[in-house]
Design an enzyme around this catalytic site. Structure first.
Site, mmCIF file in Angstrom:
data_model
loop_
_atom_site.group_PDB
_atom_site.id
_atom_site.type_symbol
_atom_site.label_atom_id
_atom_site.label_comp_id
_atom_site.label_asym_id
_atom_site.label_seq_id
_atom_site.Cartn_x
_atom_site.Cartn_y
_atom_site.Cartn_z
ATOM 1 N N GLU A 44 0.873 -1.170 0.000
ATOM 2 C CA GLU A 44 0.000 0.000 0.000
ATOM 3 C C GLU A 44 0.905 1.214 0.000
ATOM 4 O O GLU A 44 1.590 1.458 0.975
ATOM 5 C CB GLU A 44 -0.824 0.044 1.301
ATOM 6 C CG GLU A 44 -1.505 -1.265 1.671
ATOM 7 C CD GLU A 44 -2.735 -1.511 0.825
ATOM 8 O OE1 GLU A 44 -3.112 -0.583 0.074
ATOM 9 O OE2 GLU A 44 -3.296 -2.611 0.902
ATOM 10 N N GLY A 45 0.890 1.981 -1.093
ATOM 11 C CA GLY A 45 1.657 3.224 -1.077
ATOM 12 C C GLY A 45 0.850 4.302 -0.387
ATOM 13 O O GLY A 45 -0.270 4.066 0.057
ATOM 14 N N VAL A 50 0.188 -0.647 -4.927
ATOM 15 C CA VAL A 50 1.314 -0.782 -5.847
ATOM 16 C C VAL A 50 1.442 -2.253 -6.238
ATOM 17 O O VAL A 50 1.441 -3.138 -5.375
ATOM 18 C CB VAL A 50 2.639 -0.328 -5.188
ATOM 19 C CG1 VAL A 50 3.744 -0.263 -6.237
ATOM 20 C CG2 VAL A 50 2.467 1.022 -4.508
ATOM 21 N N ASP A 160 7.874 14.114 1.160
ATOM 22 C CA ASP A 160 7.540 12.918 1.930
ATOM 23 C C ASP A 160 8.627 11.846 1.781
ATOM 24 O O ASP A 160 8.337 10.667 1.634
ATOM 25 C CB ASP A 160 6.172 12.385 1.464
ATOM 26 C CG ASP A 160 5.582 11.357 2.447
ATOM 27 O OD1 ASP A 160 5.834 11.475 3.660
ATOM 28 O OD2 ASP A 160 4.879 10.443 1.989
#
Length: 338
Positions: A44-45, A50, A160
């Site tokens: 989970e991006g 993904v 980020d």
């Protein structure tokens, strides 16, 4: 306009039956998208799931990111598509290449197709029992700064950066930064769409204190927190909430005041009542001088300055004495232990 943004392949027929040309382009895009065969889910991006994908003709591997869109009803804003398609122009050995963008207006899905790497920095450190060599730490730091310097010179910042989006190819000894520019195109959520909390551990204090005007120094801060983690195997500031994150930073660097950080009191979430901690010596926390010498420690200190415009910039950091004995010609080409 939606269907003809430069560099974005739109994969569905326009609802309003526009010119045959648009339909032709979309059919091509749809065919191009279908050539990528989706394999296992990689995770989970921040912005969506993904998957690993393999091109059925070339056999090439890619990471396919399915972007979960906020505005599912209205489709994707043209500005977002333009911004994302600009990221295809970022070609640098230390930046993960965005190969393609596929947009399905009929079901508001956006897929980003990136080059694939086997490891992220977090997985790689774990595979080495968190004992990266001094040379590896130096090489990785140099490559991170090289990628940053290039993106910053094109006025793109990350916002980020964290070990999960720093990708590593140990066979080549190469490091690449992933997800550049996505934070601006999609705004980083507080939680992923599966409600996992987006980590705060690498986030600069000006963002944590509610500052709205921040820029490239936030990425330098993140690198300044990632280097110690490569040395010790432990995150430097593992806060579990914004206030806990700030207090972990304050306990090491001292509680900021106008002397330490001019303008800090003007930030929306600064409180005069914050507990007052004194700055500590970085070496107490980042031990292992055999993995990071004093010059490396000095570089970290210059990255973790409170005042954003006092932080060293990536371009200058590449010239820091810490890298004096690094062979710049072969950096990123020497295989690493797997």
């Amino acid at each position: 306009e939606m269907t003809s943004v430069t560099g974005v392949q739109t994969c569905a027929l326009p609802i309003c039956g526009e010119a045959e040309m648009a339909a032709g382009a979309q059919a091509d895009a749809s065919a191009a998208f279908k050539q990528w065969k989706r394999g296992q889910k990689l995770g989970e991006g921040t912005f969506g799931e993904v998957y690993i994908a393999t091109h059925e003709i070339t056999g090439e591997k890619a990471a396919l990111k399915k972007i979960k869109l906020e505005c599912e009803d209205e489709g994707v804003p043209g500005t977002t598509l333009r911004e994302v398609s600009l990221l295809k122009e970022l070609h640098h050995p230390n930046v993960v290449q965005l190969k393609d963008v596929f947009y399905m207006p009929n079901d508001s899905k956006l897929y980003l197709c990136f080059e694939y790497c086997d490891y992220d920095l977090k997985k790689y450190m774990k595979s080495c029992q968190y004992k990266l060599s001094a040379n590896c730490i130096k090489s990785f730091t140099y490559q991170m700064l090289n990628g940053l310097s290039w993106c910053h010179s094109h006025r793109i910042f990350h916002r980020d950066l964290k070990p999960q989006n720093v990708l590593v190819d140990p066979k080549r000894g190469t490091l690449k930064l992933a997800d550049f520019g996505l934070a601006r195109a999609f705004t980083v959520p507080l939680r992923t769409y599966t409600h996992e909390v987006v980590t705060l551990w690498y986030r600069a204090p000006e963002i944590l204190l509610g500052g709205k005007q921040y820029s490239v120094p936030v990425d330098i801060w993140s690198v300044g927190t990632i280097i110690p983690e490569m040395v010790t195997g432990q995150p430097l500031f593992p806060g579990d909430s914004e206030i806990d994150e700030l207090f972990k930073i304050f306990r090491l660097l001292g509680t900021p005041n106008e002397n330490l950080w001019q303008g800090v009191q003007q930030l929306p979430d600064f409180k005069a009542e914050f507990p007052k901690w004194k700055p500590r010596n970085l070496r107490e926390i980042v031990q292992h001088p055999e993995r990071l010498n004093d010059q490396g420690l000095d570089l970290i200190a210059q990255m973790l300055k409170y005042t954003p415009n006092e932080r060293i910039v990536a371009k200058d950091a590449l010239e820091h004495p810490y890298f004096a004995n690094l062979d710049k010609a072969t950096v990123g080409t020497i295989p690493l232990p797997i």
